[in-house]
Structure formats: structure tokens, C-alpha cells
Design a protein around this motif. Structure first.
Motif, short mmCIF file in Angstrom:
data_model
loop_
_atom_site.label_atom_id
_atom_site.label_comp_id
_atom_site.label_asym_id
_atom_site.label_seq_id
_atom_site.Cartn_x
_atom_site.Cartn_y
_atom_site.Cartn_z
N ARG A 151 4.58 8.15 51.28
CA ARG A 151 4.83 8.20 49.83
C ARG A 151 3.53 8.43 49.06
O ARG A 151 3.09 7.60 48.27
N PRO A 152 2.91 9.57 49.28
CA PRO A 152 1.59 9.84 48.67
C PRO A 152 1.69 10.05 47.17
O PRO A 152 2.73 10.42 46.63
N ARG A 153 0.58 9.84 46.51
CA ARG A 153 0.51 10.09 45.08
C ARG A 153 0.50 11.60 44.79
O ARG A 153 0.99 12.05 43.75
N LEU A 154 -0.06 12.38 45.74
CA LEU A 154 -0.12 13.84 45.59
C LEU A 154 0.28 14.49 46.90
O LEU A 154 -0.23 14.13 47.97
N LEU A 155 1.20 15.45 46.82
CA LEU A 155 1.57 16.26 47.98
C LEU A 155 0.91 17.63 47.83
O LEU A 155 1.07 18.29 46.80
N VAL A 156 0.18 18.04 48.85
CA VAL A 156 -0.45 19.37 48.89
C VAL A 156 0.16 20.10 50.08
O VAL A 156 -0.08 19.73 51.23
N LEU A 157 0.94 21.14 49.79
CA LEU A 157 1.75 21.78 50.82
C LEU A 157 1.46 23.28 50.84
O LEU A 157 1.71 23.98 49.86
N ASP A 158 0.94 23.75 51.96
CA ASP A 158 0.56 25.16 52.09
C ASP A 158 1.66 25.91 52.85
O ASP A 158 1.82 25.73 54.06
N GLU A 159 2.41 26.74 52.15
CA GLU A 159 3.54 27.49 52.72
C GLU A 159 4.45 26.57 53.53
O GLU A 159 4.70 26.79 54.72
N PRO A 160 5.00 25.54 52.91
CA PRO A 160 5.74 24.52 53.67
C PRO A 160 7.08 24.97 54.22
O PRO A 160 7.61 24.32 55.13
N THR A 161 7.64 26.07 53.72
CA THR A 161 8.96 26.49 54.21
C THR A 161 8.86 27.60 55.24
O THR A 161 9.89 28.10 55.70
N SER A 162 7.65 27.98 55.63
CA SER A 162 7.48 29.03 56.62
C SER A 162 8.10 28.60 57.95
O SER A 162 7.73 27.57 58.52
N GLY A 163 9.05 29.36 58.45
CA GLY A 163 9.70 29.04 59.72
C GLY A 163 10.97 28.24 59.58
O GLY A 163 11.69 28.06 60.57
N LEU A 164 11.28 27.74 58.38
CA LEU A 164 12.51 26.98 58.18
C LEU A 164 13.67 27.91 57.88
O LEU A 164 13.51 28.91 57.18
N ASP A 165 14.86 27.56 58.39
CA ASP A 165 16.04 28.35 58.05
C ASP A 165 16.48 28.00 56.62
O ASP A 165 16.01 27.01 56.05
N PRO A 166 17.35 28.80 56.02
CA PRO A 166 17.71 28.57 54.62
C PRO A 166 18.25 27.18 54.31
O PRO A 166 17.94 26.60 53.26
N LEU A 167 19.05 26.60 55.21
CA LEU A 167 19.59 25.27 54.96
C LEU A 167 18.49 24.22 54.94
O LEU A 167 18.48 23.31 54.09
N ASN A 168 17.55 24.34 55.87
CA ASN A 168 16.44 23.39 55.90
C ASN A 168 15.49 23.60 54.73
O ASN A 168 14.86 22.66 54.24
N GLN A 169 15.36 24.84 54.26
CA GLN A 169 14.57 25.09 53.05
C GLN A 169 15.17 24.35 51.86
O GLN A 169 14.46 23.70 51.09
N GLN A 170 16.48 24.41 51.72
CA GLN A 170 17.15 23.71 50.63
C GLN A 170 16.95 22.20 50.75
O GLN A 170 16.68 21.52 49.75
N GLU A 171 17.06 21.68 51.96
CA GLU A 171 16.88 20.24 52.16
C GLU A 171 15.45 19.83 51.86
O GLU A 171 15.19 18.78 51.26
N PHE A 172 14.50 20.67 52.26
CA PHE A 172 13.10 20.38 51.97
C PHE A 172 12.86 20.27 50.47
O PHE A 172 12.21 19.33 50.00
N PHE A 173 13.38 21.22 49.69
CA PHE A 173 13.15 21.16 48.25
C PHE A 173 13.86 19.98 47.60
O PHE A 173 13.39 19.45 46.59
N ARG A 174 14.98 19.54 48.18
CA ARG A 174 15.60 18.30 47.68
C ARG A 174 14.67 17.11 47.94
O ARG A 174 14.52 16.23 47.08
N MET A 175 14.04 17.09 49.09
CA MET A 175 13.10 16.00 49.42
C MET A 175 11.89 16.03 48.49
O MET A 175 11.39 14.98 48.07
#
Length: 309
Positions: A151-175
């Protein structure tokens, strides 16, 4: 009353790799509590910027801070506040996903294993397989969990959806949205523009190491062009064409039989007012997407390039 401290702030940040500049005089401010999308193609300077923030490389000039702390001086303290997912994730091939996350969690003083299991279930990740057995997408999932789990104060994410399928991309953005709602600031670089458009509060567009635009998604999109078509109950005469050609923010007016097509930049209020003066049956508008706005900043190419002093 003291001004709010930015989550990320850079001043004239520049990095030179000999004959090539990674970033050039970058001025950037990310507000506490927002989701900021950092956009640009490969080689634009996104990863260089992130590595400078994380003190993995040192700037040629300029400075950067995270929550008011200097990225070079206070690097250990900053890392305690940050959840970081690099673009190229290198972990221990012989450890399982669970062992990897347990080890990294213990380095941070421990994390809730229930939360780790819940995130793994949401991302459909088997934690009991060895890291070397994972596909690229599953390796990214391990990286996402390790970035979020404390539960960090700041998330720094470099191309975080690279390699994820569309359903997991959607779940990632919900998270990501849930993390923001819980108080985290999110800084992510991405080329998945449709997801950024739906998920980010503001965006910054970088080209050849320089920031070319920052603003809310709405602002970046709204200043671009709308393609509009009017269908009339009578033929579109030259008088009708001229009536729209003289409007200040209208261009490329074309007529064909009973239809009128043109381009509008910005506010369409004057177009709607003029349309009421004519026998309009239908009006359609193709609103620009973030992708169209993004691409427009790259059309100029090298002719806009200015070398640093």
C-alpha cells in the motif's frame, strides 16, 4: 498556509548519454492523489525519467523530488514510500511467485498475505510456480503485486500492462483506481491510450525527451479537432457552405448533395447556433480520442526538434 507538496516534481531535468539525450529540461508536476499517465513511444524518454526519479541513474542537470524529498539525497526514504514496477523485471528464477513476494514483503517489514492472495486471484496468477516458468504476462503480474502489496504512498509503473491480456488489463486498472481511492498517487507510463483515457486524471505527452503537453484528459482531447457532418432537407448550396466557412474555428468545409462536412477546433457552440439557421435533419460529430490527440503531437517529427544548449 503551506502549499501542497507535489507527489513528483522535476525542474530542468536532463540526462545525456553521450551523443543522445534521454530527457531534455523536463519540468513536470504530479499532484498528490492523482493518476497521471506518462505517454510516449519507445525511446521518447519515459523510462529514463522513471529511472531518474528512482535514483537508478543520475541527471546531467536539473533536479527531481518525491513528496518534497530530493531523489538523489533522500533516495532510501523515497523508496520506502514507493511501489515500483520497472519496464524490465528481473527476479529470481528458482523462487516461486509466492516465495518472491514473501521475501520482498519481509524486506518492507511484512505485508498481509491475504491481500497478496486476493490480488493473485484477481489477476489469475498461480503463485506456486517458479518465476522462470512464468510467461511474460505472468511475470508482469508478479511485478504488479509486489508494487501494490505494501500500500505505497506513490506507485511508479513503467509500461505495467505490457504482456497482459485485455481482461487482465481491465483488472489491473481497477486495482490502480482502488489504490488511488485508498490514498495512493499513481504515475504510470503507457502506450495503451484507450485505458489511460478512461483511468487517468491527467496526462503528460513526451516526445524526443521533451514534454510537449500536460493537462487533464479532457483538456488534451478538447483542444483537438472534431469532424462534423450535417444532413439537410434541401441541397447544400454555396451560401450554406460560406455561412460555415466564415465561422472562426471551422475549416475544411465540403458539401455533397444534401450533406455538409467540416472540421471544428475546440468549442462547437457557434456551429450549433449557425445550424439552427438551416433545415438540418441530422448532425453527427466524431469526437477526438486521446490516441488522436497523442498522435497529433508526433506529426511534426524532427522538424520541430531543438537541440539542447
Amino acid at each position: 498556509m503551506a502549499a501542497n507538496v507535489a507527489a513528483i516534481e522535476t525542474y530542468g531535468l536532463a540526462k545525456n548519454y553521450g551523443e543522445v539525450w534521454g530527457v531534455i529540461d523536463l519540468d513536470l508536476r504530479v499532484e498528490d492523489g492523482e493518476i497521471f499517465g506518462f505517454l510516449g513511444p519507445n525511446g521518447a524518454g519515459k523510462t529514463t525519467t522513471i529511472r531518474l526519479l528512482m535514483d537508478q541513474i543520475r541527471p546531467t542537470r536539473g533536479r527531481a523530488s518525491v513528496f518534497g524529498k530530493d531523489c538523489q539525497v533522500d533516495t532510501v526514504e523515497i523508496k520506502r514510500m514507493v511501489g515500483y514496477l520497472p519496464g524490465e523485471l528481473a527476479l529470481w528464477n528458482n523462487l516461486t511467485g509466492r516465495q518472491t513476494l514473501t521475501y520482498l514483503g519481509n524486506l518492507r517489514g511484512g505485508v498481509d498475505p491475504k491481500a497478496v492472495n486476493e490480488m493473485a486471484a484477481r489477476l489469475q496468477l498461480d503463485l506456486d510456480r517458479k518465476f522462470r516458468e512464468y510467461s511474460r504476462g505472468n511475470k508482469v503480474k508478479v511485478g504488479i503485486i509486489q508494487a501494490l502489496m505494501h500500500r505505497p504512498r506513490l506507485l511508479v509503473l513503467d509500461e505495467p500492462t505490457s504482456g497482459l491480456d485485455p481482461l487482465n488489463q481491465q483488472e489491473f486498472f481497477r486495482m490502480v483506481a482502488e489504490a488511488r481511492d485508498a490514498g495512493s498517487t499513481v504515475f504510470l507510463s503507457s502506450h495503451i491510450l484507450s485505458e489511460v483515457e478512461r483511468s487517468c486524471d491527467r496526462v503528460g505527452i513526451i516526445r524526443e525527451g521533451r514534454m510537449v503537453r500536460t493537462g487533464s484528459v479532457r483538456e488534451v482531447v478538447a483542444e483537438k479537432l472534431y469532424h462534423m457532418t450535417l444532413t439537410l432537407s434541401v441541397p447544400a448550396t454555396q451560401d450554406v457552405v460560406r455561412a460555415f466557412e466564415v465561422l472562426p474555428n471551422v475549416s475544411q468545409v465540403q458539401s455533397a448533395d444534401h450533406s455538409l462536412e467540416f472540421v471544428v477546433q475546440g468549442d462547437v457552440g457557434n456551429v450549433l447556433k449557425e445550424a439552427t439557421q438551416h433545415p438540418v435533419l441530422t448532425m453527427t460529430s466524431h469526437e477526438p480520442t486521446l490516441e488522436e490527440a497523442f498522435l497529433s503531437y508526433y506529426q511534426a517529427g524532427d522538424r520541430d526538434r531543438v537541440e539542447p544548449e
